[in-house]
Design an enzyme around this catalytic site. Sequence first.
Site, PDB file in Angstrom:
ATOM      1  N   TYR A 123      49.334 -27.815 -33.562  1.00 37.30           N
ATOM      2  CA  TYR A 123      50.335 -27.231 -33.835  1.00 37.30           C
ATOM      3  C   TYR A 123      51.537 -27.179 -32.861  1.00 37.30           C
ATOM      4  O   TYR A 123      52.344 -26.550 -33.266  1.00 37.30           O
ATOM      5  CB  TYR A 123      49.959 -25.901 -34.561  1.00 37.30           C
ATOM      6  CG  TYR A 123      49.363 -25.838 -35.733  1.00 37.30           C
ATOM      7  CD1 TYR A 123      48.377 -27.014 -36.198  1.00 37.30           C
ATOM      8  CD2 TYR A 123      49.569 -24.851 -36.831  1.00 37.30           C
ATOM      9  CE1 TYR A 123      47.755 -26.999 -37.364  1.00 37.30           C
ATOM     10  CE2 TYR A 123      49.029 -24.950 -38.037  1.00 37.30           C
ATOM     11  CZ  TYR A 123      48.082 -26.242 -38.289  1.00 37.30           C
ATOM     12  OH  TYR A 123      47.356 -26.075 -39.501  1.00 37.30           O
ATOM     13  N   LYS A 175      34.785 -29.115 -33.052  1.00 35.65           N
ATOM     14  CA  LYS A 175      34.497 -30.528 -33.668  1.00 35.65           C
ATOM     15  C   LYS A 175      34.090 -31.345 -32.385  1.00 35.65           C
ATOM     16  O   LYS A 175      34.864 -32.280 -32.267  1.00 35.65           O
ATOM     17  CB  LYS A 175      35.430 -31.193 -34.555  1.00 35.65           C
ATOM     18  CG  LYS A 175      35.030 -32.501 -35.220  1.00 35.65           C
ATOM     19  CD  LYS A 175      34.200 -32.499 -36.241  1.00 35.65           C
ATOM     20  CE  LYS A 175      33.844 -33.864 -37.060  1.00 35.65           C
ATOM     21  NZ  LYS A 175      32.838 -33.730 -37.922  1.00 35.65           N
ATOM     22  N   ASP A 209      32.574 -29.036 -40.179  1.00 33.20           N
ATOM     23  CA  ASP A 209      32.188 -29.337 -41.419  1.00 33.20           C
ATOM     24  C   ASP A 209      30.933 -28.661 -42.135  1.00 33.20           C
ATOM     25  O   ASP A 209      31.214 -28.053 -43.093  1.00 33.20           O
ATOM     26  CB  ASP A 209      32.037 -30.948 -41.546  1.00 33.20           C
ATOM     27  CG  ASP A 209      31.524 -31.535 -40.389  1.00 33.20           C
ATOM     28  OD1 ASP A 209      31.404 -30.924 -39.333  1.00 33.20           O
ATOM     29  OD2 ASP A 209      30.717 -32.611 -40.389  1.00 33.20           O
ATOM     30  N   ASP A 233      43.508 -22.257 -39.531  1.00 31.46           N
ATOM     31  CA  ASP A 233      44.444 -22.083 -40.726  1.00 31.46           C
ATOM     32  C   ASP A 233      43.721 -22.405 -42.072  1.00 31.46           C
ATOM     33  O   ASP A 233      43.730 -21.648 -42.804  1.00 31.46           O
ATOM     34  CB  ASP A 233      45.287 -23.063 -40.343  1.00 31.46           C
ATOM     35  CG  ASP A 233      46.636 -23.005 -41.202  1.00 31.46           C
ATOM     36  OD1 ASP A 233      46.745 -22.006 -41.864  1.00 31.46           O
ATOM     37  OD2 ASP A 233      47.433 -23.872 -41.298  1.00 31.46           O
TER      38      ASP A 233
END
Length: 337
Positions: A123, A175, A209, A233
């Site tokens: 972001y 991740k 995930d 988010d």
Amino acid sequence: MATPVTLIAGDGIGPNITDATVRVLEAAGADVEWDRQAAGAGAVPTHGDPMPDATLDSIRRTRVALKGPLETPVGEGFRSVNVALRKSFDLYANVRPAHVIMRGGKFDKVDIVLVRENTEGLYIGIEHYVRIGDDPRAVAESLAVITRFGSQRVIRYAFEYAVAHGRRKVTLVHKANILKYSQGLFLEVGREIAKEYAGRVEFEEQIIDAMAMKLVLYPERFDVIVTTNLFGDILSDLISGLVGGLGLAPGANIGASAAIFEAVHGTAPDIAGKGVANPGALILAACLMLDHLGDRDRANRIREALEATIQEGRVLTRDLGGTASTQEFADAVIARL
Ligand code: NAD
């Protein structure tokens, strides 16, 4: 001496739910002195700017703000309100507690606090296209920047929050198996900081995930969650969905030089001006503000009154299946106080 707090009523349903929240805090005897300031679309006609300098100056002075939802006017020359606030006050941690208030559903035991890194990751806004031949947009690139400093302060905030609030576990979501550098650094910093809290706060790692699946299957296993900007988010909306949506979801934006408390929802243009919005999320955000100011007992008393009002089910706003107005709901909470 009363603590000065900047109060921004905001746009749409903002003024109505802010009034209700101020009345509840005053009824509870909160020792705050409101410095009322304008922002959002409503500030443009009077100040020519949706984030007037006077409002930023007030927050610089008080270092604490309670803010109604703001509409960022579309048009050239206007700065984005949320970007101005995030930049001016380096609001690095977005904190969203979520638990079920209307019991009787599948997720009664959910009690999660999500801490989202709010200034880095994907972001940061470093993006560009690459031209190939006559296609100016043949390739698009967005840079994800994670720093050791940024990771340290948000992960430490999550652990300190856990200690201060008697929470047992921090789950770091990442991740790093694929994004070995950026996500890897976040995880590496998490592992280092977790060692300092060993024996006091349990530490757990989850890949994003798998986490998405586990949050739906058994959300009661999670306590405090800390993660990078984009994952935070997405997960924060997933979690507010588990506990019944926007009407009761508060949020805190914690920065190095100020803290800003608000509801997660927006200005609700479809019901603005009708006096029917649920003020619950902003009242709960004000409770987070009282926690932040060290007035935990009063915050708990307001939370208990609000939860009891909702659980009793007699005075509820429309979004919760009732017919009460915003102010009638506030009156019912005040009566319980
Ligand atoms: P929204 O959250 O305003 O509304 C989504 C839906 O939820 C609507 O149906 C609305 O009626 C309902 N809702 C929201 N709050 C409610 C409440 N307290 N009680 C009852 N029902 C409620 O989202 P949106 O429509 O996407 O956004 C509207 C405006 O708000 C936009 O201009 C957006 O930029 C702004 N916004 C501001 C903030 C903020 O200031 N932090 C956050 C989100 C959106």
